[in-house]
Scaffold this motif. Structure first.
Motif, mmCIF file in Angstrom:
data_model
loop_
_atom_site.group_PDB
_atom_site.id
_atom_site.type_symbol
_atom_site.label_atom_id
_atom_site.label_comp_id
_atom_site.label_asym_id
_atom_site.label_seq_id
_atom_site.Cartn_x
_atom_site.Cartn_y
_atom_site.Cartn_z
ATOM 1 N N THR A 9 0.579 126.038 103.575
ATOM 2 C CA THR A 9 0.616 125.202 104.759
ATOM 3 C C THR A 9 0.717 123.754 104.302
ATOM 4 O OG1 THR A 9 -1.798 125.045 104.898
ATOM 5 C CG2 THR A 9 -0.734 126.796 106.176
ATOM 6 N N ILE A 10 1.399 122.971 105.097
ATOM 7 C CA ILE A 10 1.565 121.548 104.814
ATOM 8 C C ILE A 10 1.187 120.793 106.082
ATOM 9 C CG2 ILE A 10 3.141 119.723 104.099
ATOM 10 C CD1 ILE A 10 4.963 121.938 102.950
ATOM 11 N N ASP A 11 0.190 119.914 105.975
ATOM 12 C CA ASP A 11 -0.286 119.195 107.145
ATOM 13 C C ASP A 11 -0.803 117.818 106.727
ATOM 14 O OD1 ASP A 11 -0.951 118.680 109.774
ATOM 15 O OD2 ASP A 11 -2.825 119.801 109.697
ATOM 16 N N PRO A 12 -0.220 116.757 107.204
ATOM 17 C CA PRO A 12 0.921 116.659 108.099
ATOM 18 C C PRO A 12 2.247 116.863 107.355
ATOM 19 C CG PRO A 12 0.105 114.460 107.643
ATOM 20 C CD PRO A 12 -0.802 115.428 106.945
ATOM 21 N N ALA A 20 6.118 118.458 98.367
ATOM 22 C CA ALA A 20 6.055 119.914 98.206
ATOM 23 C C ALA A 20 7.448 120.464 97.898
ATOM 24 C CB ALA A 20 5.485 120.563 99.460
ATOM 25 N N GLN A 21 8.469 119.921 98.554
ATOM 26 C CA GLN A 21 9.848 120.355 98.308
ATOM 27 C C GLN A 21 10.252 120.103 96.865
ATOM 28 O OE1 GLN A 21 12.129 122.078 100.090
ATOM 29 N NE2 GLN A 21 13.359 121.958 98.232
ATOM 30 N N THR A 22 9.829 118.987 96.300
ATOM 31 C CA THR A 22 10.133 118.681 94.906
ATOM 32 C C THR A 22 9.553 119.741 93.983
ATOM 33 O OG1 THR A 22 10.240 116.315 95.353
ATOM 34 C CG2 THR A 22 9.828 116.961 93.079
ATOM 35 N N VAL A 23 8.315 120.166 94.252
ATOM 36 C CA VAL A 23 7.678 121.209 93.439
ATOM 37 C C VAL A 23 8.424 122.533 93.608
ATOM 38 C CG1 VAL A 23 5.567 122.556 93.085
ATOM 39 C CG2 VAL A 23 5.414 120.091 93.532
ATOM 40 N N LEU A 24 8.767 122.888 94.839
ATOM 41 C CA LEU A 24 9.476 124.144 95.084
ATOM 42 C C LEU A 24 10.849 124.148 94.413
ATOM 43 C CD1 LEU A 24 8.532 124.712 98.823
ATOM 44 C CD2 LEU A 24 7.619 125.913 96.818
ATOM 45 N N THR A 25 11.531 123.030 94.434
ATOM 46 C CA THR A 25 12.829 122.932 93.775
ATOM 47 C C THR A 25 12.681 123.110 92.265
ATOM 48 O OG1 THR A 25 13.691 121.504 95.510
ATOM 49 C CG2 THR A 25 14.818 121.426 93.379
ATOM 50 N N LEU A 50 4.488 125.839 107.779
ATOM 51 C CA LEU A 50 4.125 127.063 107.087
ATOM 52 C C LEU A 50 5.340 127.518 106.292
ATOM 53 C CD1 LEU A 50 2.063 129.491 106.818
ATOM 54 C CD2 LEU A 50 3.373 130.545 108.660
ATOM 55 N N ILE A 51 5.145 127.782 105.006
ATOM 56 C CA ILE A 51 6.223 128.281 104.157
ATOM 57 C C ILE A 51 5.763 129.583 103.519
ATOM 58 C CG2 ILE A 51 7.661 127.864 102.121
ATOM 59 C CD1 ILE A 51 7.443 124.871 102.707
ATOM 60 N N ASP A 71 -1.756 120.150 94.004
ATOM 61 C CA ASP A 71 -1.846 118.731 93.655
ATOM 62 C C ASP A 71 -1.201 117.833 94.714
ATOM 63 O OD1 ASP A 71 -3.235 119.230 91.326
ATOM 64 O OD2 ASP A 71 -1.476 119.064 90.022
ATOM 65 N N VAL A 72 -0.416 118.435 95.614
ATOM 66 C CA VAL A 72 0.217 117.675 96.701
ATOM 67 C C VAL A 72 -0.789 117.590 97.854
ATOM 68 C CG1 VAL A 72 2.112 117.593 98.358
ATOM 69 C CG2 VAL A 72 2.519 118.468 96.041
ATOM 70 N N GLU A 73 -1.084 116.379 98.269
ATOM 71 C CA GLU A 73 -2.014 116.170 99.370
ATOM 72 C C GLU A 73 -1.526 116.908 100.621
ATOM 73 O OE1 GLU A 73 -3.870 112.498 101.994
ATOM 74 O OE2 GLU A 73 -2.781 112.069 100.146
ATOM 75 N N GLY A 74 -2.454 117.553 101.333
ATOM 76 C CA GLY A 74 -2.124 118.230 102.583
ATOM 77 C C GLY A 74 -1.605 119.648 102.434
ATOM 78 N N VAL A 75 -1.515 120.149 101.181
ATOM 79 C CA VAL A 75 -0.991 121.499 100.944
ATOM 80 C C VAL A 75 -2.132 122.455 100.611
ATOM 81 C CG1 VAL A 75 0.467 122.924 99.457
ATOM 82 C CG2 VAL A 75 1.259 120.662 100.191
ATOM 83 N N LYS A 76 -2.122 123.610 101.259
ATOM 84 C CA LYS A 76 -3.040 124.716 100.947
ATOM 85 C C LYS A 76 -2.192 125.910 100.553
ATOM 86 C CE LYS A 76 -6.448 123.198 104.285
ATOM 87 N NZ LYS A 76 -7.134 123.524 105.542
ATOM 88 N N VAL A 77 -2.675 126.715 99.584
ATOM 89 C CA VAL A 77 -1.894 127.824 99.046
ATOM 90 C C VAL A 77 -2.749 129.080 98.946
ATOM 91 C CG1 VAL A 77 -0.594 128.652 97.036
ATOM 92 C CG2 VAL A 77 -0.510 126.226 97.643
#
Length: 82
Positions: A9-12, A20-25, A50-51, A71-77
């Motif tokens: 989840t990413i909020d906001p 988060a996209q940079t990490v996923l890439t 939600l991804i 490590d990205v603020e606002g992300v839960k995994v």
């Protein structure tokens, strides 16, 4: 290699999704499927994203991905092996 379903989840979303996209890439070669969801209406767009990821990789690589996402603020995994 394990098959993993990872959900984040990413909020906001508008503030933290680019990081988060940079990490996923960076880890794109282990992601077989990616599904991104958020609420949308004519009057608003949800700030909570939600991804869902289908990952095929070793547990070591998955733990690296998880750490970098956390490590990205606002992300839960969360993830599970199937």
């Amino acid at each position: 290699m394990e098959t993993i379903i990872m959900v984040l989840t990413i909020d906001p979303r508008s503030s933290h999704a680019p990081k988060a996209q940079t990490v996923l890439t960076k880890h794109g070669c282990i992601i077989k499927t990616r599904l991104g969801l958020h609420e949308v209406s004519q009057n608003s767009c949800s700030e909570e994203g939600l991804i869902i990821l289908h990952i095929h990789s070793s547990l070591d690589e998955i733990e690296v991905l998880e750490k970098e996402l956390l490590d990205v603020e606002g992300v839960k995994v969360k993830y599970m092996s199937i």
